[in-house]
Design a protein around this motif. Sequence first.
Motif, PDB file in Angstrom:
ATOM      1  N   VAL A  12      39.324 -32.433 101.097  1.00 55.85           N
ATOM      2  CA  VAL A  12      39.815 -31.757  99.905  1.00 55.85           C
ATOM      3  C   VAL A  12      38.895 -30.568  99.608  1.00 55.85           C
ATOM      4  N   VAL A  13      39.486 -29.466  99.165  1.00 58.44           N
ATOM      5  CA  VAL A  13      38.703 -28.272  98.803  1.00 58.44           C
ATOM      6  C   VAL A  13      39.102 -27.859  97.386  1.00 58.44           C
ATOM      7  N   ILE A  14      38.095 -27.651  96.555  1.00 61.57           N
ATOM      8  CA  ILE A  14      38.374 -27.387  95.141  1.00 61.57           C
ATOM      9  C   ILE A  14      37.646 -26.124  94.682  1.00 61.57           C
ATOM     10  N   GLY A  15      38.341 -25.321  93.904  1.00 64.21           N
ATOM     11  CA  GLY A  15      37.708 -24.190  93.204  1.00 64.21           C
ATOM     12  C   GLY A  15      38.019 -24.360  91.726  1.00 64.21           C
ATOM     13  N   LEU A  16      36.999 -24.315  90.877  1.00 61.62           N
ATOM     14  CA  LEU A  16      37.238 -24.540  89.444  1.00 61.62           C
ATOM     15  C   LEU A  16      37.144 -23.238  88.650  1.00 61.62           C
ATOM     16  N   GLU A  17      37.970 -23.151  87.626  1.00 59.03           N
ATOM     17  CA  GLU A  17      37.911 -22.037  86.675  1.00 59.03           C
ATOM     18  C   GLU A  17      37.659 -22.660  85.308  1.00 59.03           C
ATOM     19  N   VAL A  18      36.478 -22.409  84.778  1.00 57.83           N
ATOM     20  CA  VAL A  18      36.094 -23.044  83.515  1.00 57.83           C
ATOM     21  C   VAL A  18      36.023 -21.994  82.410  1.00 57.83           C
ATOM     22  N   ILE A 161      34.175 -19.028  84.039  1.00 62.17           N
ATOM     23  CA  ILE A 161      33.260 -19.256  85.155  1.00 62.17           C
ATOM     24  C   ILE A 161      34.117 -19.677  86.344  1.00 62.17           C
ATOM     25  N   VAL A 162      34.105 -18.882  87.400  1.00 61.55           N
ATOM     26  CA  VAL A 162      34.985 -19.133  88.542  1.00 61.55           C
ATOM     27  C   VAL A 162      34.143 -19.484  89.771  1.00 61.55           C
ATOM     28  N   THR A 163      34.390 -20.658  90.352  1.00 59.35           N
ATOM     29  CA  THR A 163      33.622 -21.031  91.550  1.00 59.35           C
ATOM     30  C   THR A 163      34.330 -20.538  92.800  1.00 59.35           C
ATOM     31  N   GLU A 164      33.596 -20.486  93.893  1.00 60.52           N
ATOM     32  CA  GLU A 164      34.217 -20.278  95.197  1.00 60.52           C
ATOM     33  C   GLU A 164      34.929 -21.588  95.562  1.00 60.52           C
ATOM     34  N   PRO A 165      35.868 -21.540  96.521  1.00 62.36           N
ATOM     35  CA  PRO A 165      36.478 -22.815  96.948  1.00 62.36           C
ATOM     36  C   PRO A 165      35.448 -23.593  97.768  1.00 62.36           C
ATOM     37  N   ALA A 166      34.471 -24.169  97.102  1.00 63.59           N
ATOM     38  CA  ALA A 166      33.322 -24.753  97.799  1.00 63.59           C
ATOM     39  C   ALA A 166      32.908 -26.065  97.155  1.00 63.59           C
ATOM     40  N   ALA A 203      41.873 -26.571  87.746  1.00 64.67           N
ATOM     41  CA  ALA A 203      41.377 -26.928  89.078  1.00 64.67           C
ATOM     42  C   ALA A 203      42.314 -26.413  90.153  1.00 64.67           C
ATOM     43  N   ASN A 204      41.766 -25.636  91.082  1.00 65.28           N
ATOM     44  CA  ASN A 204      42.527 -25.184  92.257  1.00 65.28           C
ATOM     45  C   ASN A 204      42.197 -26.151  93.384  1.00 65.28           C
ATOM     46  N   ILE A 205      43.232 -26.716  93.963  1.00 65.49           N
ATOM     47  CA  ILE A 205      43.006 -27.796  94.928  1.00 65.49           C
ATOM     48  C   ILE A 205      43.809 -27.539  96.197  1.00 65.49           C
ATOM     49  N   SER A 206      43.159 -27.757  97.336  1.00 69.48           N
ATOM     50  CA  SER A 206      43.894 -27.712  98.596  1.00 69.48           C
ATOM     51  C   SER A 206      43.333 -28.787  99.518  1.00 69.48           C
ATOM     52  N   VAL A 207      44.054 -29.063 100.587  1.00 71.94           N
ATOM     53  CA  VAL A 207      43.518 -29.988 101.592  1.00 71.94           C
ATOM     54  C   VAL A 207      43.630 -29.317 102.960  1.00 71.94           C
ATOM     55  N   GLU A 214      40.449 -22.696 108.471  1.00 69.01           N
ATOM     56  CA  GLU A 214      41.214 -22.026 107.419  1.00 69.01           C
ATOM     57  C   GLU A 214      41.568 -22.978 106.281  1.00 69.01           C
ATOM     58  N   LEU A 215      41.428 -22.480 105.045  1.00 69.56           N
ATOM     59  CA  LEU A 215      41.765 -23.307 103.898  1.00 69.56           C
ATOM     60  C   LEU A 215      43.262 -23.534 103.812  1.00 69.56           C
ATOM     61  N   GLY A 216      43.651 -24.676 103.274  1.00 66.36           N
ATOM     62  CA  GLY A 216      45.070 -24.963 103.070  1.00 66.36           C
ATOM     63  C   GLY A 216      45.601 -24.221 101.861  1.00 66.36           C
ATOM     64  N   LYS A 217      46.921 -24.320 101.649  1.00 62.07           N
ATOM     65  CA  LYS A 217      47.525 -23.683 100.477  1.00 62.07           C
ATOM     66  C   LYS A 217      47.106 -24.440  99.226  1.00 62.07           C
ATOM     67  N   LYS A 218      46.795 -23.704  98.161  1.00 66.52           N
ATOM     68  CA  LYS A 218      46.271 -24.378  96.971  1.00 66.52           C
ATOM     69  C   LYS A 218      47.321 -24.511  95.880  1.00 66.52           C
ATOM     70  N   VAL A 219      47.120 -25.520  95.049  1.00 65.86           N
ATOM     71  CA  VAL A 219      47.859 -25.595  93.797  1.00 65.86           C
ATOM     72  C   VAL A 219      46.828 -25.460  92.675  1.00 65.86           C
ATOM     73  N   THR A 270      56.057 -21.618  90.412  1.00 66.22           N
ATOM     74  CA  THR A 270      55.542 -21.302  91.737  1.00 66.22           C
ATOM     75  C   THR A 270      54.971 -19.900  91.732  1.00 66.22           C
ATOM     76  N   LYS A 271      54.238 -19.561  92.767  1.00 67.35           N
ATOM     77  CA  LYS A 271      53.594 -18.245  92.867  1.00 67.35           C
ATOM     78  C   LYS A 271      54.590 -17.108  92.725  1.00 67.35           C
ATOM     79  N   GLU A 272      55.789 -17.311  93.327  1.00 66.90           N
ATOM     80  CA  GLU A 272      56.782 -16.225  93.311  1.00 66.90           C
ATOM     81  C   GLU A 272      57.203 -15.873  91.887  1.00 66.90           C
TER      82      GLU A 272
HETATM   83  P1  ADP Z   1      44.422 -16.474  92.590  1.00 65.18           P
HETATM   84  O1  ADP Z   1      44.578 -15.081  93.045  1.00 65.18           O
HETATM   85  O2  ADP Z   1      45.494 -17.401  93.013  1.00 65.18           O
HETATM   86  O3  ADP Z   1      44.082 -16.601  91.134  1.00 65.18           O
HETATM   87  P2  ADP Z   1      41.674 -16.534  93.320  1.00 65.18           P
HETATM   88  O4  ADP Z   1      41.257 -16.023  94.651  1.00 65.18           O
HETATM   89  O5  ADP Z   1      41.474 -15.661  92.133  1.00 65.18           O
HETATM   90  O6  ADP Z   1      43.166 -17.015  93.406  1.00 65.18           O
HETATM   91  O7  ADP Z   1      40.920 -17.888  93.099  1.00 65.18           O
HETATM   92  C1  ADP Z   1      41.096 -18.637  91.950  1.00 65.18           C
HETATM   93  C2  ADP Z   1      40.377 -19.937  92.118  1.00 65.18           C
HETATM   94  O8  ADP Z   1      40.967 -20.691  93.155  1.00 65.18           O
HETATM   95  C3  ADP Z   1      38.919 -19.807  92.494  1.00 65.18           C
HETATM   96  O9  ADP Z   1      38.191 -20.790  91.783  1.00 65.18           O
HETATM   97  C4  ADP Z   1      38.896 -20.107  93.970  1.00 65.18           C
HETATM   98  O10 ADP Z   1      37.690 -20.709  94.359  1.00 65.18           O
HETATM   99  C5  ADP Z   1      40.016 -21.112  94.088  1.00 65.18           C
HETATM  100  N1  ADP Z   1      40.644 -21.134  95.416  1.00 65.18           N
HETATM  101  C6  ADP Z   1      41.101 -20.086  96.130  1.00 65.18           C
HETATM  102  N2  ADP Z   1      41.645 -20.509  97.275  1.00 65.18           N
HETATM  103  C7  ADP Z   1      41.532 -21.863  97.317  1.00 65.18           C
HETATM  104  C8  ADP Z   1      41.914 -22.879  98.238  1.00 65.18           C
HETATM  105  N3  ADP Z   1      42.548 -22.618  99.375  1.00 65.18           N
HETATM  106  N4  ADP Z   1      41.629 -24.167  97.897  1.00 65.18           N
HETATM  107  C9  ADP Z   1      41.012 -24.475  96.756  1.00 65.18           C
HETATM  108  N5  ADP Z   1      40.643 -23.558  95.857  1.00 65.18           N
HETATM  109  C10 ADP Z   1      40.898 -22.262  96.117  1.00 65.18           C
END
Ligand code: ADP
Length: 486
Positions: A12-18, A161-166, A203-207, A214-219, A270-272
């Motif tokens: 699982v890969v998570i990026g948080l926006e707080v 506060i925006v984290t990297e997907p890390a 929470a941005n989450i992908s697997v 390559e990272l998966g598609k996130k929700v 959805t994104k669209e």
């Molecule tokens: P968006 O353009 O969809 O808003 P951003 O690049 O601005 O995406 O990233 C928003 C948040 O999503 C950040 O916290 C980032 O770390 C996280 N994020 C981006 N890609 C992924 C991914 N594949 N999996 C998990 N989190 C991700």
Amino acid sequence: MLSEEKKNKYQVVIGLEVHAQLLTVSKMFAADSTEFGNLPNTLISTITLGHPGTLPKVNKKAIEYAVKMGLACHSEITRYNIFSRKNYFYPDLPKGYQITQDKGPICVGGIVPIRLSDGSAKDIQLNRIHLEEDAGKSIHLEGEADTLVDFNRAGTPLIEIVTEPAIYSSEEAYAFLSEIKKLVKYLDICDGNMEEGSLRCDANISVMLKGAKELGKKVEVKNMNSFRNVVRAIEHEFERMVTLLENGKEIISETRTFDADTGTTAGMRTKEELNDYRYFPEPDLSPVLISEEWLHSIQVDMPALPRDLYKKFVEEYGLPDYDAAFLTESKELALWFDELCQETSLYKAASNWTMGPVKSYLNETAIHIQGFPVSTQSLAELLELIEEGKVSSSVASQKIFPELIKNKEAKPLQVAQQLNLIQESDANSLQPIIEEVLNENPKKVAEFKSGKKGLTGFFMGQVMRKSNGKADPKVATKLLTELLNK
Ligand code: ADP
Ligand code: MG
């Protein structure tokens, strides 16, 4: 149900926006108060409402608070800041746009160190911290068809506060959020209350398959109002996504909402369907320049941070990691403990007492350490009395400590003397008592001499009784053994 084997294939890969609401007195671009809990629509100036002809003005404190957070996270501070308009229509957005930072956040990059339950530590990489204003609140009353809007919150300063997907597990996400909460509270820039909405998290989450490049598609999951719910949402999403992939289905990038009652998520958009926000530089605000001088004055004003105190407690006071983590959980407790350590060098005892009797008292009475009735000097004196063997630690915690709490003026030594609790650790005065015990029990002495060593406990019991519980057990045991083996 997914098998462990299938789950184990994925990461699982998570990026948080707080979002953190800043504790400024007034709003980000207007003078109205940010106070919580007022009658709806009473804190709404014409600027907040976006009336034609009004002009926003930047709140200097909000800039300083954002910079403080950036410095605490080792971010790079942007000196030339411009604000942007993010345009969209929503009932809780009176101006029809939100003033935010788009391309140039006030803090770039940075790290937040976290500690995990297995004792390991790692740094969570930040992408950025930017400043923006909050929206108002839509209110849906039970049984009401209409939606009500309260604009009081509109314009409250926020940092995002925006984290990297890390972030690679729900545990890491939880630790990160706890650390952010701790940091903003230490810095005194946000009250960190997630239930009341002063701290909010998406929470941005992908697997992806383990080892994939390559990272998966996130929700993006919204509407979680506690750290625990962020963990639940991540765990639910992981299962849902892995199930989709294992069934040969695709994951769609979308925004989902978390339902705390069921612990599940549901698609929102959805994104669209995403808006084009038509960002452009806010024409009514001039750029904010952060001079060397200003930055320096913010820097010298920085309070001690949890990780600094943690380091000090471990390195200077020699405390175990567990103690240091416990004591730095809140700034007030950490500073109080540090003050206590200026009064005594019995650091481990000070830590045990803070985590034990002091903390229990605070919990039982639901008061903060600021209101704790015993001074650090008094407590330090009590610790010295125990160390010198004048009182036992059980007498100290059960008899003396409660007296000190009752009477602020009381001094530990005086209390011990008044209540006749001073331990007899003088060998010269203990010797007659022990001799008396041995003389009164010739049979037991004989049994002891013929090998019944277990009788030591019996003799010690007698000594304690004769001394009214005041014999120092260490000294008495030593003396007793000497006399018995003579
Ligand atoms: P968006 O353009 O969809 O808003 P951003 O690049 O601005 O995406 O990233 C928003 C948040 O999503 C950040 O916290 C980032 O770390 C996280 N994020 C981006 N890609 C992924 C991914 N594949 N999996 C998990 N989190 C991700
Ligand atoms: Mg984004």
